[in-house]
Design an enzyme around this catalytic site. Sequence first.
Site: not given
Length: 876
Positions: A723, A727, A876
Amino acid sequence: MCLQLFLHLVDMIRGKEDKNRLEGEMGMSKKIQGTVVLMRKSMLDFNGFHASFLDSVHELLGKRVSLQLISADTADPENGMEAKLGQPAYLEELNKKLSSTAAGATIFKATFDWNEDIGIPGAFIIKNHHQSEFYLKSVTLEDFPGLGRIHFNCNSWIYPTKKYKYNRVFFPNQTYLPSNTPEPLRKYRAEELAILRGDGTGELKEWDRVYDYALYNDLGDPDKGPDYERPVLGGSSEYPYPRRGRTGRPPTKKDPETEKRLFLLRLDIYVPRDERFKYLKMSDFLAYGLKSVMQVLFSEIIALCDCTPNEFDTFQDVLDLYEGGIPVPRGALKRIREIIPLQMFKEILRSDGERPPKFPTPDVIKEDETAWMSDEEFGRQMLAGVNPVSIRLLQDFPPTSTLDPKLYGNQTSTINEKHIEQKLDGRTVDEALTNNKLFILDHHDALMPYLKKINTTSTKTYATRTLLFLKDDGTLKPLAIELSLPHPKGEQYGAVSTVYTPAEEGVEKSVWKLAKAYTAVNDSGVHQLISHWLNTHAVIEPFVIATNRQLSVLHPIHKLLHPHFRDTMNINALARQILINAYGVLENTVFPAKYSMEMSSVIYKGWVFTEQGLPADLIKRGIAVEDPSHPHGLRLLIEHYPYAVDGLEIWSAIETWVKEYCSSYYPSDEIVQCDPELQSWWAEIRDVGHGDKKNEPWWPKMHTVAELTQSCTIIIWVASALHAAVNFGQYTYAGYVCNRPTISRRFMPEPDTDEYAELELNPDRAFLKTITSQLHTLLGVSLIEILSRHSSDEVYLGQRDPQEWTLDPEPLKAFDRFRNRLVKIENRIKELNEDEQQKNRKGLVNVPYTLLCPNTSEDSTVGGLIGYGIPNSVSI
């Protein structure tokens, strides 16, 4: 009666302290001092906007909050042999202040009466008789006889007792397999799991603690009309999908299969209360969200005074987003003052009162505003950019397709040897293939089945194949780009394709630049929908739910995985509310538009859990081959591949840590097989959480320690490092829309057309009219600025919050080794980024690759667009 009289005389003569000592010697109660740390409800908490909150400490005193210790080793024959309970204790004021207490926390003391015949406390019950909830951080028994300090990590919201039909029970930071759990605690362990599972009925309320599953049936809003209808994802072979958290909201009026949505701006969509953002993160989220909304609002009003509304006319117009903001014409300034409150107007304008706050300058253009245009940088970002997980080795030439020819005809690539043979540094095509020098970024098969639908919207785009050559210096050189459309007579007739090759001058240079832009558009959509949303956010949520439903907080695997699930359900719920829903931000900023989530569902059909680990992924993509003589047992075919080089170091560190941890609790395969919570957990993940894939043969059987280690390593890798890699580089590279456009609005100009003439006369304007519009750019950049920020309360890989997460020495030692290894990896990455031979590390844009650089700093409050650090979770 004589005993009481005797003790009364002792109390009078020798004082209360001697009384307590004698009581203990005679088997009577002892006074155990404890500290209780809690936080009052904050107005910034999700549910705090309209609820009452605790105004002062004294409101919790008296008998407002009680705590009752539960014995771990003594049953009560007068109560059906259930665990013996101590007398209730109540909060008292604590005179001293602890400097380490978190901001907003209050420390109380509690004095427990504890009889020796009750034994060792193994849990406690807390009851809140106050009018509102509070956040319980921890409870500590300071000096328990014979044991010393006993600590309970709580970290949970405690609602008034009237909200619960059960007791709130907390266990200390001890770890037990189900078979090793002390007998008096087994009932409490089982009951707590039953509470968290719920009964599967009713609409869930904010104080509910239920973890349950639902289909993705809350994205559309058919009550608003046909344009807002979206298919249900999950529960069918046509649209399979991972499950999400259940809210229990009623169905819509027009479609009983679709769940009714909340009002768009409501952010209190149900997730279990303890899964919600904490104070600091919510504060950050709201602050940057407001800032982004205001930037879009300003720019939209300004556009009303522009000669070409919603368009960038020049590259300088794009740069103006960062270089001081867009100038506000006087007419727009007056209009802004009319619709925005004065105080807000002052806050969001600079002191000169003429410009709104600017976006931060993306790293990709900080040092050189044009380096992103180079072919070298175009290729480098496939290895070290925001989507470094799609490039693969080309094994067949010309590139082939896996699409069903009965449905889609001939989809074989039209790239031939003449297109590339002069660009292979003296090699033939066969030699380049044999020597593993040809690579491809292939989005053809993923997009072609949806391209006809997508191009009925305002999007006008292609399915792309991009061929690249691995040079001797380790960099990638683009060779050709193929742009394909479905045959106009029907998809069954195959593809209509055009191949473009690099050019350095004339209109051909502008055409090549547009071809790269169409590739970037494809890659942006695949990155956001697949690499990012589907392969991290969506696939992890079922693991979060199953872990809380089936593994007790006492279970070692719960303790291992829990930090890697922080905030995931909350951010996913917010995404369903405002990002991936019908006409949400994502549909407005990526090219598949209303077909975005539907397309991701079709691609989920190819998802394989065991291929989500990095080594398996690299092997599948042909980027690496097994070789025991190389580090990690793999030889990279692209030696200077920053994502793979750094990722393998992180993967190996996680794998070693997980192996050491699991082996300390599971010394044999038999213990794995005989653990009922573990087996229920894995069965639920397979059969329910990812239920549309429950019959796939590739699922680990969960019969061995090796399978447990492999599965937990994959989960942690996906939730943390993968991630982080896909991200936190979004703003770095996609914050500048020309480098990573997300939408194309017209097809490639054809010779002898007005569009082609414009491309010859004003190539920059033609480029900007093709890619993402100004409004969609502002929406997209606002979104990724928020998504790319590290929260100021982030917890990174190698860190634990709280630090007292277990009492077991071997896991603690293993975790220290894990953290120390991450420090070495971080230092090594910094060294590699300074090595000039590592040409893919910085590139012409001079942006070092730090997305997989652990943040091992003691200062965990560092946040913002820092570009490095691997959070523990999809937060997030």
